[in-house]
Motif scaffolding. Structure first.
Motif, PDB file in Angstrom:
ATOM      1  N   VAL A 169       1.341   0.793   5.554  1.00  0.00           N
ATOM      2  CA  VAL A 169       0.731   1.403   6.883  1.00  0.00           C
ATOM      3  C   VAL A 169       0.045   0.325   7.602  1.00  0.00           C
ATOM      4  N   GLU A 170      -0.601  -0.538   7.043  1.00  0.00           N
ATOM      5  CA  GLU A 170      -1.613  -1.464   7.879  1.00  0.00           C
ATOM      6  C   GLU A 170      -0.388  -2.254   8.647  1.00  0.00           C
ATOM      7  N   LEU A 171       0.649  -2.810   7.772  1.00  0.00           N
ATOM      8  CA  LEU A 171       1.815  -3.648   8.613  1.00  0.00           C
ATOM      9  C   LEU A 171       2.375  -3.236   9.696  1.00  0.00           C
ATOM     10  N   ASN A 172       2.776  -1.675   9.288  1.00  0.00           N
ATOM     11  CA  ASN A 172       3.624  -1.080  10.260  1.00  0.00           C
ATOM     12  C   ASN A 172       2.970  -0.602  11.603  1.00  0.00           C
ATOM     13  N   GLY A 173       1.621  -0.273  11.290  1.00  0.00           N
ATOM     14  CA  GLY A 173       0.638   0.059  12.230  1.00  0.00           C
ATOM     15  C   GLY A 173       0.636  -1.027  13.225  1.00  0.00           C
ATOM     16  N   ALA A 174       0.099  -2.309  12.658  1.00  0.00           N
ATOM     17  CA  ALA A 174       0.013  -3.598  13.421  1.00  0.00           C
ATOM     18  C   ALA A 174       1.382  -3.679  14.363  1.00  0.00           C
ATOM     19  N   LEU A 175       2.586  -3.427  13.784  1.00  0.00           N
ATOM     20  CA  LEU A 175       3.674  -3.721  14.439  1.00  0.00           C
ATOM     21  C   LEU A 175       3.816  -2.679  15.522  1.00  0.00           C
ATOM     22  N   LEU A 176       3.440  -1.577  15.556  1.00  0.00           N
ATOM     23  CA  LEU A 176       3.480  -0.463  16.453  1.00  0.00           C
ATOM     24  C   LEU A 176       2.334  -0.807  17.463  1.00  0.00           C
ATOM     25  N   GLY A 177       1.496  -1.691  17.466  1.00  0.00           N
ATOM     26  CA  GLY A 177       0.607  -2.090  18.426  1.00  0.00           C
ATOM     27  C   GLY A 177      -0.832  -1.393  18.266  1.00  0.00           C
ATOM     28  N   LEU A 178      -1.000  -0.874  16.770  1.00  0.00           N
ATOM     29  CA  LEU A 178      -2.359  -0.370  16.462  1.00  0.00           C
ATOM     30  C   LEU A 178      -3.325  -1.305  16.243  1.00  0.00           C
ATOM     31  N   SER A 179      -4.712  -1.313  16.564  1.00  0.00           N
ATOM     32  CA  SER A 179      -5.580  -2.372  16.149  1.00  0.00           C
ATOM     33  C   SER A 179      -6.071  -2.082  14.888  1.00  0.00           C
ATOM     34  N   SER A 180      -6.809  -3.035  14.338  1.00  0.00           N
ATOM     35  CA  SER A 180      -7.130  -2.924  12.850  1.00  0.00           C
ATOM     36  C   SER A 180      -8.003  -1.783  12.884  1.00  0.00           C
ATOM     37  N   GLY A 181      -8.686  -1.947  13.795  1.00  0.00           N
ATOM     38  CA  GLY A 181     -10.013  -0.501  13.746  1.00  0.00           C
ATOM     39  C   GLY A 181      -9.208   0.846  13.837  1.00  0.00           C
ATOM     40  N   GLN A 182      -8.310   0.960  14.579  1.00  0.00           N
ATOM     41  CA  GLN A 182      -7.729   2.078  14.837  1.00  0.00           C
ATOM     42  C   GLN A 182      -6.769   2.516  13.418  1.00  0.00           C
ATOM     43  N   ILE A 183      -6.442   1.435  12.913  1.00  0.00           N
ATOM     44  CA  ILE A 183      -5.549   1.817  11.765  1.00  0.00           C
ATOM     45  C   ILE A 183      -6.599   2.306  10.522  1.00  0.00           C
ATOM     46  N   HIS A 184      -7.586   1.634  10.355  1.00  0.00           N
ATOM     47  CA  HIS A 184      -8.580   1.892   9.299  1.00  0.00           C
ATOM     48  C   HIS A 184      -9.170   3.210   9.564  1.00  0.00           C
ATOM     49  N   ARG A 185      -9.346   3.495  10.858  1.00  0.00           N
ATOM     50  CA  ARG A 185      -9.833   4.920  11.030  1.00  0.00           C
ATOM     51  C   ARG A 185      -9.033   5.937  10.903  1.00  0.00           C
ATOM     52  N   GLN A 186      -7.645   5.912  10.967  1.00  0.00           N
ATOM     53  CA  GLN A 186      -6.522   6.717  10.919  1.00  0.00           C
ATOM     54  C   GLN A 186      -6.085   6.891   9.511  1.00  0.00           C
ATOM     55  N   MET A 187      -6.385   5.906   8.640  1.00  0.00           N
ATOM     56  CA  MET A 187      -5.664   5.629   7.298  1.00  0.00           C
ATOM     57  C   MET A 187      -5.766   7.023   6.626  1.00  0.00           C
ATOM     58  N   LYS A 188      -6.757   7.663   6.509  1.00  0.00           N
ATOM     59  CA  LYS A 188      -6.909   9.000   5.826  1.00  0.00           C
ATOM     60  C   LYS A 188      -6.084  10.071   6.404  1.00  0.00           C
ATOM     61  N   SER A 189      -6.068  10.257   7.677  1.00  0.00           N
ATOM     62  CA  SER A 189      -5.264  11.160   8.264  1.00  0.00           C
ATOM     63  C   SER A 189      -3.795  10.825   8.273  1.00  0.00           C
ATOM     64  N   VAL A 190      -3.369   9.822   8.168  1.00  0.00           N
ATOM     65  CA  VAL A 190      -2.081   9.381   8.138  1.00  0.00           C
ATOM     66  C   VAL A 190      -1.680   9.962   6.696  1.00  0.00           C
ATOM     67  N   PHE A 191      -2.336   9.441   5.691  1.00  0.00           N
ATOM     68  CA  PHE A 191      -1.871  10.064   4.236  1.00  0.00           C
ATOM     69  C   PHE A 191      -2.138  11.523   4.191  1.00  0.00           C
ATOM     70  N   GLU A 192      -3.110  12.282   4.752  1.00  0.00           N
ATOM     71  CA  GLU A 192      -2.983  13.556   4.922  1.00  0.00           C
ATOM     72  C   GLU A 192      -1.871  14.194   5.337  1.00  0.00           C
ATOM     73  N   PHE A 193      -1.622  13.788   6.569  1.00  0.00           N
ATOM     74  CA  PHE A 193      -0.544  14.576   7.111  1.00  0.00           C
ATOM     75  C   PHE A 193       0.805  14.143   6.495  1.00  0.00           C
TER      76      PHE A 193
END
Lengths: 256, 217
Positions: free
Chosen positions: B107-131
């Motif tokens: 998720v970190e890798l793919n998110g970074a490729l999609l242009g998400l910042s590290s802050g965004q990825i870590h904030r959204q990590m939980k909701s990504v897996f919940e969804f």
């Protein structure tokens, strides 16, 4: 899509870290392979050549280790950099982020592998070597960073071209094998006849390995003028690399 | 939001391509013959803000190539592309996914490729897996995931991307019934938010439902 530079550095770091992890994944010894490989080469070469050279050279084994560690950084880093663009084909054909990211990430990955070796080397030097002053260790670090710059320049020069000319890696492999023996890794520079010596400086690692050994084992920083010239050449190579990469990266994606 | 004028793109047929230094050098002396395939020919497109445009057509008519040109992956031979606002191209789900890495790392890798910042990825990590309904599998390596689980995870990450213009290629072709409904819901939401979408699809039903306009190649 990627206006913010911070995102790109984050992406570079994530790619480098993931590749570093994957490279040694699944092997029992993990990233110790990054260390064991050059150490094993060292043991074999040391066994063979220490008898040959030990008479005239002080600290022959440590000199050999220093040479191998530095050479190994260059060899692995340049090979990884050359193939970095093609190796990330599956990502580059689906995403439009600036392409230099994958090249810089591969160089960063090599640097991470080398970092482990660097600490081992420094440890060995401090334990078994001559008494070292801080400036000598800092110079060793500086030479290592210079190798990093050479790897980066080489990677930028070749990685996009490799997408089109797929035998570049074969050619480079042969040149690397030859380059190992054409740099003062196994032998000291002084065994070469004066008349031939200058040719060996065509190998970018000759200069670095010779002077790194000089700084560590002779505690002398000779020829500052040559250092300036070398820095200038690396800088020109970097600029040329950036130009070549910028020129070929766009079309190179179509060859993936 | 998107203006493309007179785009053309041709490829040389790949099996005739000279790919070695030797071939390249020989190429100076003897001209190699090759067939030129014009995939996109003099194409123009104007998409205004908030519009949903569907691109349809049989295989091999240049839909994906067109999308790649709009996304900036390929450079057109001629013509001009201009995109206003933040662009997100989802040409494939789960780009960069690696089976040996854990789901979280992917998720970190793919998110970074999609242009998400590290802050965004870590904030959204939980909701990504919940969804994705995969909260219990965060640290499992991806090779143990079923293809459906992988697709769900990939889509959850792609949903986190905030952009003004989305280019989407065949994303809905994967996944089961409930997954497809989830995707559809997401597109409806994008529409409510006034986003702009260019969608390549083979599904007439989908295109009819969410697109304002359909272009057939």
């Amino acid at each position: 899509m990627y206006q913010v530079q911070g995102h790109l550095w984050h992406l570079t770091w994530v790619l480098a870290r993931a590749d570093f992890k994957l490279r040694y994944h699944g092997s029992v010894l993990g990233f110790f392979w990054a260390l064991l490989k050059p150490l094993f080469i060292f043991l074999v070469l040391n066994l063979v050549f220490s008898h040959l050279f030990s008479s005239g050279v002080e600290y022959y084994s440590l000199q050999l280790l220093t040479g191998i560690m530095l050479w190994n950084f260059f060899a692995e880093g340049s090979m990884l950099g050359l193939t970095s663009f093609v190796g990330k084909a599956h990502i580059l054909t689906k995403m439009s982020f600036p392409r230099w990211v994958v090249v810089v990430a591969s160089c960063l990955q090599s640097l991470m592998s080398f970092a482990v070796n660097f600490f081992i080397l420094v440890g060995a030097l401090l334990l078994f070597g001559p008494t070292l002053a801080l400036w000598q260790l800092l110079m060793l670090l500086a030479y290592s960073l210079l190798i990093f710059a050479v790897i980066l320049a080489f990677s930028l020069l070749t990685s996009a071209l490799f997408a089109r000319y797929r035998d570049l890696n074969q050619i480079w492999e042969v040149l690397l094998t030859g380059g190992f023996f054409a740099a003062p890794v196994i032998y000291p520079m002084t065994i070469l006849p004066e008349s031939l010596r200058n040719w060996f400086y065509l190998n970018p690692m000759t200069f670095i390995i010779e002077h790194a050994k000089g700084v560590i084992f002779l505690a002398e920083l000779s020829r500052p003028d040559h250092h300036l010239i070398y820095l200038g050449v690396v800088l020109v190579a970097l600029l040329l690399g950036i130009w070549v990469f910028a020129r070929f990266q766009g079309r190179a994606v179509e060859y993936l | 939001m998107i203006s493309a004028y007179n785009i053309s793109k041709s490829f040389l047929l790949p099996h005739l391509r000279q790919r070695s230094v030797r071939g390249g050098l020989l190429g100076f002396f003897e001209r190699t013959t090759h067939e030129v395939m014009e995939v996109v020919k003099d194409f123009s497109l104007e998409v205004s803000s908030g519009e949903f445009v569907g691109i349809m057509g049989p295989n091999g008519t240049g839909k994906s190539t067109l999308l790649k040109i709009l996304a900036g992956v390929y450079q057109p031979d001629s013509g001009e592309v201009k995109v206003d606002g933040k662009l997100s191209a989802i040409l494939e789900l789960g780009v960069g996914f690696h089976p040996e890495l854990s789901a979280r790392e992917n998720v970190e890798l793919n998110g970074a490729l999609l242009g998400l910042s590290s802050g965004q990825i870590h904030r959204q990590m939980k909701s990504v897996f919940e969804f994705a309904e995969l909260t219990n599998f965060m640290d499992m390596s991806l090779k143990h995931f079923s293809s459906g689980m992988t697709a769900r995870l990939a889509f959850s990450v792609a949903m986190q991307v905030q952009a003004d213009v989305y280019l989407v290629d065949e994303v809905l072709a994967v996944g089961d019934q409930s997954f497809q409904e989830k995707c559809l819901k997401h597109f409806r939401q994008l529409k409510q938010e006034g986003k702009t979408v260019v969608l390549v699809s083979h599904s007439q039903a989908l295109v009819n439902e969410i697109c304002d306009r359909v272009i057939t190649l």
